[in-house]
Motif scaffolding. Structure first.
Motif, PDB file in Angstrom:
ATOM      1  N   TYR A  32      14.976  -1.801   1.284  1.00 53.78           N
ATOM      2  CA  TYR A  32      13.766  -1.062   1.657  1.00 53.78           C
ATOM      3  C   TYR A  32      13.916   0.422   1.315  1.00 53.78           C
ATOM      4  CZ  TYR A  32       9.455  -0.392   4.325  1.00 53.78           C
ATOM      5  OH  TYR A  32       8.166  -0.114   4.689  1.00 53.78           O
ATOM      6  N   VAL A  33      15.130   0.957   1.497  1.00 52.00           N
ATOM      7  CA  VAL A  33      15.375   2.361   1.136  1.00 52.00           C
ATOM      8  C   VAL A  33      15.461   2.512  -0.382  1.00 52.00           C
ATOM      9  CG1 VAL A  33      17.022   4.266   1.310  1.00 52.00           C
ATOM     10  CG2 VAL A  33      16.520   2.863   3.320  1.00 52.00           C
ATOM     11  N   LEU A  34      16.143   1.590  -1.046  1.00 50.35           N
ATOM     12  CA  LEU A  34      16.331   1.693  -2.492  1.00 50.35           C
ATOM     13  C   LEU A  34      15.024   1.616  -3.265  1.00 50.35           C
ATOM     14  CD1 LEU A  34      19.552  -0.452  -3.109  1.00 50.35           C
ATOM     15  CD2 LEU A  34      19.334   2.030  -3.169  1.00 50.35           C
ATOM     16  N   GLN A  35      14.031   0.908  -2.716  1.00 48.37           N
ATOM     17  CA  GLN A  35      12.780   0.754  -3.472  1.00 48.37           C
ATOM     18  C   GLN A  35      12.075   2.100  -3.659  1.00 48.37           C
ATOM     19  OE1 GLN A  35       9.352   0.727  -2.139  1.00 48.37           O
ATOM     20  NE2 GLN A  35       9.940   1.344  -0.069  1.00 48.37           N
ATOM     21  N   TYR A  36      12.352   3.079  -2.796  1.00 50.62           N
ATOM     22  CA  TYR A  36      11.780   4.407  -2.995  1.00 50.62           C
ATOM     23  C   TYR A  36      12.393   5.108  -4.202  1.00 50.62           C
ATOM     24  CZ  TYR A  36       9.399   4.106   1.495  1.00 50.62           C
ATOM     25  OH  TYR A  36       8.571   3.729   2.526  1.00 50.62           O
ATOM     26  N   PHE A  37      13.616   4.688  -4.581  1.00 48.58           N
ATOM     27  CA  PHE A  37      14.231   5.249  -5.780  1.00 48.58           C
ATOM     28  C   PHE A  37      13.661   4.615  -7.041  1.00 48.58           C
ATOM     29  CE2 PHE A  37      17.111   6.419  -2.483  1.00 48.58           C
ATOM     30  CZ  PHE A  37      17.726   7.584  -2.907  1.00 48.58           C
ATOM     31  N   VAL A  38      13.055   3.432  -6.907  1.00 48.89           N
ATOM     32  CA  VAL A  38      12.453   2.744  -8.052  1.00 48.89           C
ATOM     33  C   VAL A  38      11.009   3.183  -8.246  1.00 48.89           C
ATOM     34  CG1 VAL A  38      11.826   0.502  -9.015  1.00 48.89           C
ATOM     35  CG2 VAL A  38      13.969   0.765  -7.737  1.00 48.89           C
ATOM     36  N   LEU A  39      10.223   3.135  -7.170  1.00 48.94           N
ATOM     37  CA  LEU A  39       8.808   3.476  -7.270  1.00 48.94           C
ATOM     38  C   LEU A  39       8.321   3.975  -5.915  1.00 48.94           C
ATOM     39  CD1 LEU A  39       6.175   3.446  -8.936  1.00 48.94           C
ATOM     40  CD2 LEU A  39       5.773   1.130  -8.052  1.00 48.94           C
ATOM     41  N   ALA A  40       7.836   5.200  -5.896  1.00 47.22           N
ATOM     42  CA  ALA A  40       7.260   5.788  -4.677  1.00 47.22           C
ATOM     43  C   ALA A  40       5.815   6.148  -4.975  1.00 47.22           C
ATOM     44  CB  ALA A  40       8.044   7.016  -4.250  1.00 47.22           C
ATOM     45  N   VAL A  41       4.880   5.522  -4.263  1.00 50.63           N
ATOM     46  CA  VAL A  41       3.459   5.745  -4.517  1.00 50.63           C
ATOM     47  C   VAL A  41       2.756   6.131  -3.219  1.00 50.63           C
ATOM     48  CG1 VAL A  41       3.340   4.199  -6.501  1.00 50.63           C
ATOM     49  CG2 VAL A  41       2.977   3.285  -4.218  1.00 50.63           C
ATOM     50  N   ASP A  42       1.605   6.762  -3.379  1.00 48.44           N
ATOM     51  CA  ASP A  42       0.794   7.209  -2.249  1.00 48.44           C
ATOM     52  C   ASP A  42      -0.461   6.339  -2.174  1.00 48.44           C
ATOM     53  OD1 ASP A  42      -0.465   8.520  -0.220  1.00 48.44           O
ATOM     54  OD2 ASP A  42      -1.034  10.265  -1.409  1.00 48.44           O
ATOM     55  N   TYR A  43      -0.445   5.342  -1.286  1.00 51.95           N
ATOM     56  CA  TYR A  43      -1.579   4.416  -1.201  1.00 51.95           C
ATOM     57  C   TYR A  43      -2.821   5.079  -0.618  1.00 51.95           C
ATOM     58  CZ  TYR A  43       1.515   0.571  -2.415  1.00 51.95           C
ATOM     59  OH  TYR A  43       2.384  -0.260  -3.082  1.00 51.95           O
ATOM     60  N   SER A  44      -2.646   6.208   0.070  1.00 54.14           N
ATOM     61  CA  SER A  44      -3.829   6.896   0.606  1.00 54.14           C
ATOM     62  C   SER A  44      -4.671   7.508  -0.508  1.00 54.14           C
ATOM     63  CB  SER A  44      -3.395   7.989   1.592  1.00 54.14           C
ATOM     64  OG  SER A  44      -2.634   8.984   0.921  1.00 54.14           O
ATOM     65  N   GLY A  45      -4.074   7.707  -1.676  1.00 56.47           N
ATOM     66  CA  GLY A  45      -4.825   8.274  -2.788  1.00 56.47           C
ATOM     67  C   GLY A  45      -5.291   7.246  -3.796  1.00 56.47           C
ATOM     68  N   THR A  46      -5.356   5.972  -3.392  1.00 56.65           N
ATOM     69  CA  THR A  46      -5.764   4.904  -4.298  1.00 56.65           C
ATOM     70  C   THR A  46      -7.207   5.104  -4.772  1.00 56.65           C
ATOM     71  OG1 THR A  46      -4.276   3.359  -3.172  1.00 56.65           O
ATOM     72  CG2 THR A  46      -6.022   2.409  -4.543  1.00 56.65           C
ATOM     73  N   GLU A  47      -7.419   4.904  -6.047  1.00 54.69           N
ATOM     74  CA  GLU A  47      -8.748   5.018  -6.631  1.00 54.69           C
ATOM     75  C   GLU A  47      -9.095   3.735  -7.385  1.00 54.69           C
ATOM     76  OE1 GLU A  47      -8.988   8.451  -9.077  1.00 54.69           O
ATOM     77  OE2 GLU A  47      -8.446   9.862  -7.488  1.00 54.69           O
ATOM     78  N   TYR A  48     -10.382   3.404  -7.389  1.00 56.51           N
ATOM     79  CA  TYR A  48     -10.876   2.235  -8.104  1.00 56.51           C
ATOM     80  C   TYR A  48     -11.873   2.695  -9.167  1.00 56.51           C
ATOM     81  CZ  TYR A  48      -8.907  -0.331  -4.162  1.00 56.51           C
ATOM     82  OH  TYR A  48      -8.056  -0.836  -3.201  1.00 56.51           O
ATOM     83  N   THR A  49     -11.733   2.144 -10.330  1.00 52.48           N
ATOM     84  CA  THR A  49     -12.667   2.476 -11.406  1.00 52.48           C
ATOM     85  C   THR A  49     -12.952   1.229 -12.223  1.00 52.48           C
ATOM     86  OG1 THR A  49     -13.069   3.951 -13.282  1.00 52.48           O
ATOM     87  CG2 THR A  49     -10.832   3.098 -13.021  1.00 52.48           C
ATOM     88  N   GLN A  50     -14.000   1.291 -13.019  1.00 55.37           N
ATOM     89  CA  GLN A  50     -14.368   0.158 -13.855  1.00 55.37           C
ATOM     90  C   GLN A  50     -15.005   0.672 -15.144  1.00 55.37           C
ATOM     91  OE1 GLN A  50     -16.548  -1.309 -10.453  1.00 55.37           O
ATOM     92  NE2 GLN A  50     -18.437  -1.340 -11.670  1.00 55.37           N
ATOM     93  N   PHE A  51     -14.727  -0.062 -16.206  1.00 45.93           N
ATOM     94  CA  PHE A  51     -15.294   0.302 -17.498  1.00 45.93           C
ATOM     95  C   PHE A  51     -15.359  -0.954 -18.353  1.00 45.93           C
ATOM     96  CE2 PHE A  51     -10.747   1.034 -17.494  1.00 45.93           C
ATOM     97  CZ  PHE A  51     -10.315   0.436 -18.663  1.00 45.93           C
ATOM     98  N   GLU A  52     -15.970  -0.824 -19.528  1.00 45.83           N
ATOM     99  CA  GLU A  52     -16.162  -1.997 -20.381  1.00 45.83           C
ATOM    100  C   GLU A  52     -15.976  -1.621 -21.841  1.00 45.83           C
ATOM    101  OE1 GLU A  52     -20.267  -3.325 -20.912  1.00 45.83           O
ATOM    102  OE2 GLU A  52     -20.859  -1.656 -19.600  1.00 45.83           O
ATOM    103  N   ASP A  53     -15.689  -2.657 -22.630  1.00 46.85           N
ATOM    104  CA  ASP A  53     -15.715  -2.522 -24.075  1.00 46.85           C
ATOM    105  C   ASP A  53     -16.564  -3.650 -24.637  1.00 46.85           C
ATOM    106  OD1 ASP A  53     -14.142  -4.783 -23.928  1.00 46.85           O
ATOM    107  OD2 ASP A  53     -12.270  -3.762 -24.453  1.00 46.85           O
ATOM    108  N   ASP A  54     -16.426  -3.939 -25.894  1.00 50.47           N
ATOM    109  CA  ASP A  54     -17.275  -4.956 -26.508  1.00 50.47           C
ATOM    110  C   ASP A  54     -16.983  -6.370 -26.011  1.00 50.47           C
ATOM    111  OD1 ASP A  54     -18.503  -3.005 -27.961  1.00 50.47           O
ATOM    112  OD2 ASP A  54     -17.209  -3.256 -29.726  1.00 50.47           O
ATOM    113  N   ASP A  55     -15.768  -6.600 -25.507  1.00 56.03           N
ATOM    114  CA  ASP A  55     -15.363  -7.959 -25.139  1.00 56.03           C
ATOM    115  C   ASP A  55     -15.159  -8.165 -23.643  1.00 56.03           C
ATOM    116  OD1 ASP A  55     -15.228  -8.817 -27.871  1.00 56.03           O
ATOM    117  OD2 ASP A  55     -13.307  -7.745 -28.043  1.00 56.03           O
ATOM    118  N   TYR A  56     -14.767  -7.116 -22.899  1.00 57.12           N
ATOM    119  CA  TYR A  56     -14.407  -7.309 -21.498  1.00 57.12           C
ATOM    120  C   TYR A  56     -15.023  -6.221 -20.631  1.00 57.12           C
ATOM    121  CZ  TYR A  56     -10.836 -10.551 -23.201  1.00 57.12           C
ATOM    122  OH  TYR A  56     -10.195 -11.592 -23.794  1.00 57.12           O
TER     123      TYR A  56
END
Length: 311
Positions: free
Chosen positions: A259-283
Motif C-alpha cells: 500500500y505504501v509502495l504503490q505511491y512510489f509507482v503512481l500517485a494521483v489526485d482523484y478529487s481533480g478527476t475530469e470527464y471529457t468526450q470527443f469523436e472522430d470519423d469512426d468512434y
C-alpha cells in the motif's frame, strides 16, 4: 502523503545521480544473501562456507549483469547439491533447465524477481512479491516469481535432515526422495497458485476505471492469497513451512508495505478527476482524466553569518 511523495522525489533524484554506485551495492547485497542462504540450507562443508569466500563471490557478482548472477547462483546451488549426491544434482539440473527455457523466453528482464523471491521466503514475507508484480510490473514477471518459489523449495528439501544426514542412503534413494518432495509437494503448488491468482487480481483491478483501483487491488489480492493458503493448509492437512499465525501476520504486513509502495509507482489526485468526450470519423470517445500528484523536493540552503563581537 505529501511527506511520502517528497521522500519519493528525493529517492528518485538520488538514484538518477548515483545509480552507477547504487546498482552494484544492490547486486552485492543480493548475491551475498543468496550465497548465505545456500550455506544455511546446504551447510555440508567446503570452501564456500568461508565468509571471506562468500564476500568475494558477492563482490564479483556486483560487477555482473543480473542474469549472469542468476546463472552463477544456480550453478553454485547445483554444485552444493552435488556434494550431497550426484543423482540429486542431476535432478536439480533438469528442473533448472526446464525453468530457464521458459525464463529466457518470456521474462529475461526480471532477473531480480527470481533472485529476490527465495530471499523473501527466508524473511517469511514472500506474499509481498505477487502484490508488487500486480502494482508495478508486467505479467511476465509471474514466471520468475514461480521459478523463485521452486528454487526455494529445492534449497529447502535438498538440505533437509533426512537427505543430508542419511549417509547410509544411496544416491538414487536420495534423488528419489528429493524429486518426490518437489513434484508431490502440495504446499508448493498451493503457494504458487495463490501467488499467481493474487498477482492477476491486483493487475486486473488496477486497470479498472474506478477510483483508488490500485489500493483496492492490493487489499483484495493480499486477502485472496491469505485465504487460499490458510484454507488449503487445513483442508489438505499441509504441514506448512510457516505457522498459520505467521502467514496471517506477514500477509497483512505485505499488504501494508504494498500500500505504501504503490505511491512510489503512481500517485494521483482523484478529487481533480475530469470527464471529457470527443469523436472522430469512426468512434465517439468517453475519457476519464485523473491528474497525477507531483511534488518537488525543496532544496533549502541556509547561510550562516558570523558576526564579530565588539569589545
Amino acid at each position: 502523503m505529501t511527506k511520502l511523495l517528497v521522500f519519493k522525489e528525493k529517492i528518485r533524484k538520488l538514484y538518477s545521480t548515483h545509480s552507477t554506485y547504487i546498482l552494484p551495492v544492490i547486486r552485492f547485497v543480493l548475491a551475498l544473501t543468496y550465497v548465505l542462504m545456500i550455506n544455511n540450507y546446504l551447510g555440508v562443508g567446503g570452501i564456500i562456507n568461508n565468509p571471506v569466500v562468500a564476500i568475494i563471490i558477492a563482490a564479483c557478482c556486483s560487477l555482473l549483469p543480473v542474469n549472469v548472477i542468476v546463472f552463477l547462483m544456480s550453478l553454485l546451488l547445483i554444485v552444493n547439491i552435488y556434494r550431497i549426491a550426484a543423482e540429486m544434482a542431476l535432478v536439480a539440473l533438469v528442473i533448472y533447465l526446464i525453468m530457464y527455457i521458459a525464463y529466457f523466453r518470456f521474462s529475461v528482464k526480471y532477473g531480480y524477481v527470481l533472485l529476490v523471491m527465495p530471499i523473501l521466503f527466508l524473511l517469511r514475507i514472500p506474499y509481498l512479491m505477487p502484490l508488487v508484480i500486480g502494482v508495478g510490473l508486467a505479467m511476465t514477471a509471474i514466471v520468475p516469481m514461480v521459478f523463485g518459489t521452486i528454487v526455494f523449495f529445492i534449497m529447502k528439501y535438498a538440505g533437509s535432515e533426512a537427505i543430508v544426514n542419511g549417509s547410509k542412503t544411496s544416491g538414487v534413494d536420495k534423488a528419489s526422495a528429493f524429486l518426490r518432495n518437489i513434484l508431490a509437494n502440495k504446499e508448493m503448488f498451493v503457494i504458487i497458485l495463490a501467488f499467481v491468482l493474487a498477482a492477476l487480481v491486483v493487475y486486473g483491478i488496477k486497470r479498472l476505471s474506478i477510483d483508488r483501483s490500485m489500493q483496492i487491488g492490493i487489499i483484495v489480492g493480499g486477502i485472496l492469497e491469505l485465504i487460499i493458503i490458510v484454507c488449503a493448509t487445513y483442508i489438505l492437512e499441509i504441514d506448512g513451512i510457516y505457522p498459520v499465525w505467521v502467514v496471517a501476520v506477514m500477509g497483512l504486513l505485505a499488504i501494508g508495505i504494498s500500500y505504501v509502495l504503490q505511491y512510489f509507482v503512481l500517485a494521483v489526485d482523484y478529487s481533480g478527476t475530469e470527464y471529457t468526450q470527443f469523436e472522430d470519423d469512426d468512434y465517439y470517445y468517453y475519457v476519464k482524466a485523473v491528474p497525477k500528484i507531483k511534488v518537488t523536493a525543496s532544496d533549502v540552503q541556509v547561510k550562516r553569518i558570523n558576526v564579530k563581537k565588539m569589545k
